[in-house]
Enzyme design. Structure first.
Site, PDB file in Angstrom:
ATOM      1  N   ARG A 175      39.883 -52.054 -29.300  1.00 42.38           N
ATOM      2  CA  ARG A 175      39.181 -51.942 -30.581  1.00 42.38           C
ATOM      3  C   ARG A 175      39.313 -53.260 -31.335  1.00 42.38           C
ATOM      4  NH1 ARG A 175      43.249 -52.292 -34.008  1.00 42.38           N
ATOM      5  NH2 ARG A 175      45.187 -51.151 -33.646  1.00 42.38           N
ATOM      6  N   GLY A 176      38.585 -53.372 -32.437  1.00 47.69           N
ATOM      7  CA  GLY A 176      38.762 -54.503 -33.318  1.00 47.69           C
ATOM      8  C   GLY A 176      40.017 -54.316 -34.161  1.00 47.69           C
ATOM      9  N   HIS A 189      50.300 -45.026 -35.177  1.00 44.52           N
ATOM     10  CA  HIS A 189      49.849 -43.634 -35.190  1.00 44.52           C
ATOM     11  C   HIS A 189      51.056 -42.749 -34.944  1.00 44.52           C
ATOM     12  CE1 HIS A 189      45.767 -45.011 -35.160  1.00 44.52           C
ATOM     13  NE2 HIS A 189      45.829 -45.489 -33.932  1.00 44.52           N
ATOM     14  N   ALA A 213      43.541 -46.579 -42.089  1.00 48.84           N
ATOM     15  CA  ALA A 213      43.151 -47.737 -41.280  1.00 48.84           C
ATOM     16  C   ALA A 213      41.897 -47.410 -40.471  1.00 48.84           C
ATOM     17  CB  ALA A 213      44.285 -48.127 -40.343  1.00 48.84           C
ATOM     18  N   LEU A 214      41.063 -48.419 -40.249  1.00 51.29           N
ATOM     19  CA  LEU A 214      39.874 -48.274 -39.421  1.00 51.29           C
ATOM     20  C   LEU A 214      39.852 -49.365 -38.367  1.00 51.29           C
ATOM     21  CD1 LEU A 214      38.808 -46.634 -41.997  1.00 51.29           C
ATOM     22  CD2 LEU A 214      36.554 -47.411 -41.290  1.00 51.29           C
ATOM     23  N   GLY A 215      39.404 -49.021 -37.169  1.00 48.28           N
ATOM     24  CA  GLY A 215      39.204 -49.997 -36.110  1.00 48.28           C
ATOM     25  C   GLY A 215      38.272 -49.397 -35.078  1.00 48.28           C
ATOM     26  N   ALA A 244      42.313 -43.624 -39.055  1.00 48.80           N
ATOM     27  CA  ALA A 244      43.621 -42.974 -39.044  1.00 48.80           C
ATOM     28  C   ALA A 244      44.082 -42.829 -40.489  1.00 48.80           C
ATOM     29  CB  ALA A 244      44.628 -43.782 -38.236  1.00 48.80           C
ATOM     30  N   CYS A 287      48.160 -54.088 -39.734  1.00 51.70           N
ATOM     31  CA  CYS A 287      46.841 -54.717 -39.688  1.00 51.70           C
ATOM     32  C   CYS A 287      46.920 -56.230 -39.860  1.00 51.70           C
ATOM     33  CB  CYS A 287      45.905 -54.104 -40.731  1.00 51.70           C
ATOM     34  SG  CYS A 287      45.712 -52.321 -40.550  1.00 51.70           S
TER      35      CYS A 287
END
Length: 236
Positions: free
Chosen positions: A88-89, A95, A160-162, A175, A191
């Site tokens: 992912r980016g 997690h 968080a996003l990815g 998440a 991050c």
């Protein structure tokens, strides 16, 4: 365009198992799109949203730096945590139990072909959900995800996003820290951002635990509204 999304509840699942399953669904959609183009077909591509919790794990995105994990292999084992470099980016994140993770594996050709819009809508899903708890979540310029008290010394990240995308098919996702053990974030530079704290919904509300199912209902509702989608399965 198929705007129906198959919702799958994976429960508490090992990260690698869930990642492999994501890859399987991702490949199936990509293969169908390629076959449609090559054979001049018009077969409908499916969409999925996987909802899951993971045992303790750290994941490093493609743009991440390994030194942002502050643990040795022995220390990881002592904390009963795993570590994966993934596709992912983004940089490194954590997690674990009490965190609500969503993996949309969708064909954006069924919705809109704009990755920036996709990321902003995922953020908006979380923002609207958290507002229902009386919080004031917001975006932070240049920092993907959802934050509180942006622009102050107390700025902290709650979600968080990815993502990864190929031929407009997405995988990975968001998440949200609901009841997560925030101590695990002390072992990374979250991050890749130094000096920024993380938080969770239960901490912000001052309660011991927020029901994950309750939060998920709100997320699914706003996801349907913003993406003009419909889930195969709904959480009541």
């Amino acid at each position: 365009m198929n705007k129906k999304i198959h919702l799958q509840q994976l429960g508490l699942k090992d990260f690698k198992e869930a990642w492999d399953y994501q890859e399987q669904l991702f490949k199936e959609i990509l293969d169908l799109k390629i076959r449609n183009r090559r054979e001049n077909l018009n077969a409908e591509t499916p969409n999925y949203l996987l909802m899951v919790e993971h045992p303790h794990v750290y994941t490093l995105g493609k743009s991440g730096k390994p030194e942002h994990l502050l643990l040795t292999e022995e220390e990881l084992e002592a904390r009963n945590a795993k570590y994966y470099k993934i596709n992912r980016g983004g940089d490194i994140t954590y997690h674990g139990p009490g965190q609500l993770v969503g993996y949309p594996i969708i064909d954006l050709d069924n919705f809109f072909t704009d990755i920036h819009k996709y990321l902003r809508l995922l953020e908006e899903v979380i923002i609207l959900s958290l507002k229902e708890y009386g919080l004031k979540p917001e975006r932070s310029a240049g920092e993907t995800g959802v934050w509180l008290d942006v622009g102050t010394p107390f700025a902290r990240k709650i979600c968080a996003l990815g993502v990864r995308a190929s031929r407009w098919v997405t995988m990975h996702g968001f998440a949200l820290n609901v009841n997560a053990d925030l101590g695990y974030f002390d072992n990374i530079i979250p991050c890749g951002i130094r000096g920024k704290a993380v938080t969770s919904l239960n901490m912000e509300l001052g309660v011991r635990e927020v029901p994950l199912a309750e939060v998920q209902v709100k997320i699914l509702k706003h996801f349907e509204e913003l993406f003009e989608a419909e889930f195969f399965e709904k959480v009541n």
